[in-house]
Enzyme design. Sequence first.
Site, PDB file in Angstrom:
ATOM      1  N   GLY A  85      73.960  73.326  40.627  1.00 11.34           N
ATOM      2  CA  GLY A  85      72.733  73.134  41.402  1.00 11.34           C
ATOM      3  C   GLY A  85      72.565  71.695  41.852  1.00 11.34           C
ATOM      4  N   ALA A  86      73.099  70.763  41.062  1.00  9.52           N
ATOM      5  CA  ALA A  86      72.977  69.354  41.429  1.00  9.52           C
ATOM      6  C   ALA A  86      73.811  69.066  42.679  1.00  9.52           C
ATOM      7  CB  ALA A  86      73.408  68.471  40.272  1.00  9.52           C
TER       8      ALA A  86
ATOM      9  N   GLY B 246      41.171  50.472  37.996  1.00 15.83           N
ATOM     10  CA  GLY B 246      40.289  51.631  38.212  1.00 15.83           C
ATOM     11  C   GLY B 246      40.765  52.425  39.425  1.00 15.83           C
ATOM     12  N   GLY B 247      39.808  53.095  40.066  1.00 18.87           N
ATOM     13  CA  GLY B 247      40.142  53.921  41.232  1.00 18.87           C
ATOM     14  C   GLY B 247      40.758  53.125  42.366  1.00 18.87           C
TER      15      GLY B 247
HETATM   16  C1  HXC Z   1      31.261  42.081  41.617  1.00 18.24           C
HETATM   17  C2  HXC Z   1      32.858  40.778  40.619  1.00 18.24           C
HETATM   18  C3  HXC Z   1      33.637  41.933  40.326  1.00 18.24           C
HETATM   19  C4  HXC Z   1      33.127  43.198  40.730  1.00 18.24           C
HETATM   20  C5  HXC Z   1      34.674  40.207  39.595  1.00 18.24           C
HETATM   21  N1  HXC Z   1      33.544  39.745  40.135  1.00 18.24           N
HETATM   22  N2  HXC Z   1      34.748  41.538  39.689  1.00 18.24           N
HETATM   23  N3  HXC Z   1      31.697  40.873  41.258  1.00 18.24           N
HETATM   24  N4  HXC Z   1      31.948  43.216  41.373  1.00 18.24           N
HETATM   25  N5  HXC Z   1      33.805  44.320  40.516  1.00 18.24           N
HETATM   26  C6  HXC Z   1      33.118  38.370  40.247  1.00 18.24           C
HETATM   27  C7  HXC Z   1      32.733  37.764  38.914  1.00 18.24           C
HETATM   28  O1  HXC Z   1      31.394  38.044  38.620  1.00 18.24           O
HETATM   29  C8  HXC Z   1      32.944  36.283  39.207  1.00 18.24           C
HETATM   30  O2  HXC Z   1      31.892  35.818  39.973  1.00 18.24           O
HETATM   31  C9  HXC Z   1      34.153  36.284  40.142  1.00 18.24           C
HETATM   32  O3  HXC Z   1      34.219  37.593  40.673  1.00 18.24           O
HETATM   33  C10 HXC Z   1      35.448  35.989  39.437  1.00 18.24           C
HETATM   34  O4  HXC Z   1      35.533  36.811  38.286  1.00 18.24           O
HETATM   35  P1  HXC Z   1      35.926  36.265  36.847  1.00 18.24           P
HETATM   36  O5  HXC Z   1      35.586  37.315  35.872  1.00 18.24           O
HETATM   37  O6  HXC Z   1      35.344  34.913  36.648  1.00 18.24           O
HETATM   38  O7  HXC Z   1      37.494  36.089  37.022  1.00 18.24           O
HETATM   39  P2  HXC Z   1      38.621  36.378  35.969  1.00 18.24           P
HETATM   40  O8  HXC Z   1      38.293  35.779  34.649  1.00 18.24           O
HETATM   41  O9  HXC Z   1      39.889  35.959  36.630  1.00 18.24           O
HETATM   42  O10 HXC Z   1      38.634  37.985  35.779  1.00 18.24           O
HETATM   43  C11 HXC Z   1      38.907  38.824  36.856  1.00 18.24           C
HETATM   44  C12 HXC Z   1      38.630  40.285  36.478  1.00 18.24           C
HETATM   45  C13 HXC Z   1      37.182  40.408  35.964  1.00 18.24           C
HETATM   46  C14 HXC Z   1      39.610  40.718  35.403  1.00 18.24           C
HETATM   47  C15 HXC Z   1      38.885  41.126  37.726  1.00 18.24           C
HETATM   48  O11 HXC Z   1      36.287  39.784  36.871  1.00 18.24           O
HETATM   49  C16 HXC Z   1      36.773  41.831  35.794  1.00 18.24           C
HETATM   50  O12 HXC Z   1      37.103  42.467  34.806  1.00 18.24           O
HETATM   51  N6  HXC Z   1      35.971  42.308  36.762  1.00 18.24           N
HETATM   52  C17 HXC Z   1      35.418  43.647  36.702  1.00 18.24           C
HETATM   53  C18 HXC Z   1      36.456  44.632  36.969  1.00 18.24           C
HETATM   54  C19 HXC Z   1      35.891  46.006  37.066  1.00 18.24           C
HETATM   55  O13 HXC Z   1      35.552  46.598  36.048  1.00 18.24           O
HETATM   56  N7  HXC Z   1      35.723  46.436  38.284  1.00 18.24           N
HETATM   57  C20 HXC Z   1      35.194  47.735  38.594  1.00 18.24           C
HETATM   58  C21 HXC Z   1      36.411  48.635  38.510  1.00 18.24           C
HETATM   59  S1  HXC Z   1      35.999  50.253  38.881  1.00 18.24           S
HETATM   60  P3  HXC Z   1      31.324  34.318  39.849  1.00 18.24           P
HETATM   61  O14 HXC Z   1      30.226  34.262  40.845  1.00 18.24           O
HETATM   62  O15 HXC Z   1      30.880  34.168  38.437  1.00 18.24           O
HETATM   63  O16 HXC Z   1      32.488  33.451  40.178  1.00 18.24           O
HETATM   64  C22 HXC Z   1      36.367  50.341  40.466  1.00 18.24           C
HETATM   65  C23 HXC Z   1      36.046  51.695  40.977  1.00 18.24           C
HETATM   66  C24 HXC Z   1      36.763  51.926  42.242  1.00 18.24           C
HETATM   67  O17 HXC Z   1      36.774  49.483  41.095  1.00 18.24           O
HETATM   68  C25 HXC Z   1      36.658  53.412  42.484  1.00 18.24           C
HETATM   69  C26 HXC Z   1      37.369  53.790  43.697  1.00 18.24           C
HETATM   70  C27 HXC Z   1      37.411  55.292  43.820  1.00 18.24           C
END
Ligand code: HXC
Length: 526
Positions: A416-417, A182-183
């Site tokens: 030019g290169a 993402g971002g």
């Molecule tokens: C809160 C999160 C989290 C998040 C993971 N966790 N991502 N908690 N916010 N963004 C937590 C999970 O709930 C879990 O907690 C622990 O971290 C480990 O995650 P798992 O899913 O068990 O691990 P894994 O299977 O290895 O997968 C990792 C992952 C997946 C691929 C990163 O967690 C995932 O898809 N997370 C969401 C990603 C996402 O969509 N993020 C937002 C992106 S947008 P527990 O307590 O169960 O262990 C963004 C915007 C930024 O970031 C903008 C900036 C301008």
Amino acid sequence: MSAQKEKPKQIEFKLLSMPERLEKLDKYRRQIVIGGGPKRIEKQHEAGKMTARERLDKFFDLGSFMEINLFAGRPLTEKMEYPGEGVVVGFGTVNGRPVYAFAQDFTVSGGSLGHIHAEKIWRVLDLGAKNGAPVVGFNDSGGARIQEGVDALDGYGEIFYRNTIASGVIPQISVIMGPCAGGAVYSPALTDFIFMVDKTSYMFITGPQVIKSVTGEEVSTDDLGGALTHNQTSGVAHFFAEDEDTCLEKIKALLSYLPSNNLEEAPLVPPREPEGNPEELLNIIPDDPNRAYDVKKIIRLVVDGGELLEVHEHYARNGVVGFARINGQAVGIIANQPNHLAGCLDINVSDKISRFVRFCDCFNLPIITFVDVPGYLPGTDQEYGGIIRHGAKILYAYCEATVPEIQIILRKAYGGAYLAMSSRSMHADSCYAWPTAEIAVMGPEGAVNIIKRDEITKAEDPNFTRKKLVAEYKEMFANPYVAATLTYVEDVIDPRDTRKKIITALKMHANKRETRPRKKHGNFPV
Ligand code: HXC
């Protein structure tokens, strides 16, 4: 009611002794340092990844890392929800030189970024910029902490702001050692270099599932945003590492070439002779000008120890850019690579070269350019893709640069290169040509077909006439001497003297001062 007031109860404070206070401190520390706990640490190891603290321990000189804001975050309670807020930040030395770093801790809520997590990162970015030391960020995170909503987004926004303001002031290095989606990808993208580790790291704006639901396209995580994809195809990443240990060593190697900030020079190291015998320089360029060769062989015979730390090694391979040393002094090396697309300039190599020129210029690294370029790559792909505006980046970057610029023309330098590749006309400081150089508006065949078309078509034997005219053109124009007589090159040199010439030129231009008109900033052709 009795008129007599009840006596207030005495509140008893337990006075802690020093050993008890130390025990409490130690308990809190241990609670935070363990991060997400043994199970999650084990999971991290099983995935072939180190924890945040293990990475920092291995990266910094032994015992030099000092953590900052360990206690930042939620109230310290028996059960901490986010120990350390999922990020470890601090200061240490790498080969004795100061470096700030942050490492996201995936074992704590997937390294997700909440506001205090972000504040810890801001702190090291601010300290790095204020104290003139590089900042290295180890990224391993599920992105914005969903529970914190817009507060987490602000965390990122303020990181982007700091990355941008510190750009060109201190080197900023991003290391991707897990998810970065993402971002969140935009902080690394705003820094100077991105390292990625094979199989365990990935970067993308939208992941495979979203892509499938929107476009129907199926792609694996690794194919979409893995280390190889970003090193070979997108050019987002600059360095590829097989594993985390190799990655840490590569980052240290990169830092060794860089000054700590824009006001310093890169460290001098004891000079070393190049790899191999300089006589070999006479046999690398084939007699037939249409045959390819590997320009890296030439570079290795010129630079200290034959060592070139390539940047973007796997991307736009028609150009070579990287760091090396000449007589102990760190320099940026840029070259056309005849082995790939004949060394033509195209869209991707324009990005690669111009970005590298600008980095060297920010950080006082002289630029040595080895030229063998037949021109810009022809084709509708290139024209529709905007080779005009992309190609302009190389011109702009070299013209804008004020560090010493030294040009060595090896063979073809057409049109030019030729101008783009650090020519005298772009105000390069010293330009030299090998006797094999051909400096002209275009290659002999193309030129003769245009300016002698009538003579060729009317000839009794057009093929013979074309060959004769090509030979005459080569003799007249496709050589280094016309450019030398017109002072576009300073000297035509024996290839074996290349290193000596560069060393002298670096001394000549060591105190170069070049100013530009006052302006807010130029309008780089992005
Ligand atoms: C809160 C999160 C989290 C998040 C993971 N966790 N991502 N908690 N916010 N963004 C937590 C999970 O709930 C879990 O907690 C622990 O971290 C480990 O995650 P798992 O899913 O068990 O691990 P894994 O299977 O290895 O997968 C990792 C992952 C997946 C691929 C990163 O967690 C995932 O898809 N997370 C969401 C990603 C996402 O969509 N993020 C937002 C992106 S947008 P527990 O307590 O169960 O262990 C963004 C915007 C930024 O970031 C903008 C900036 C301008």
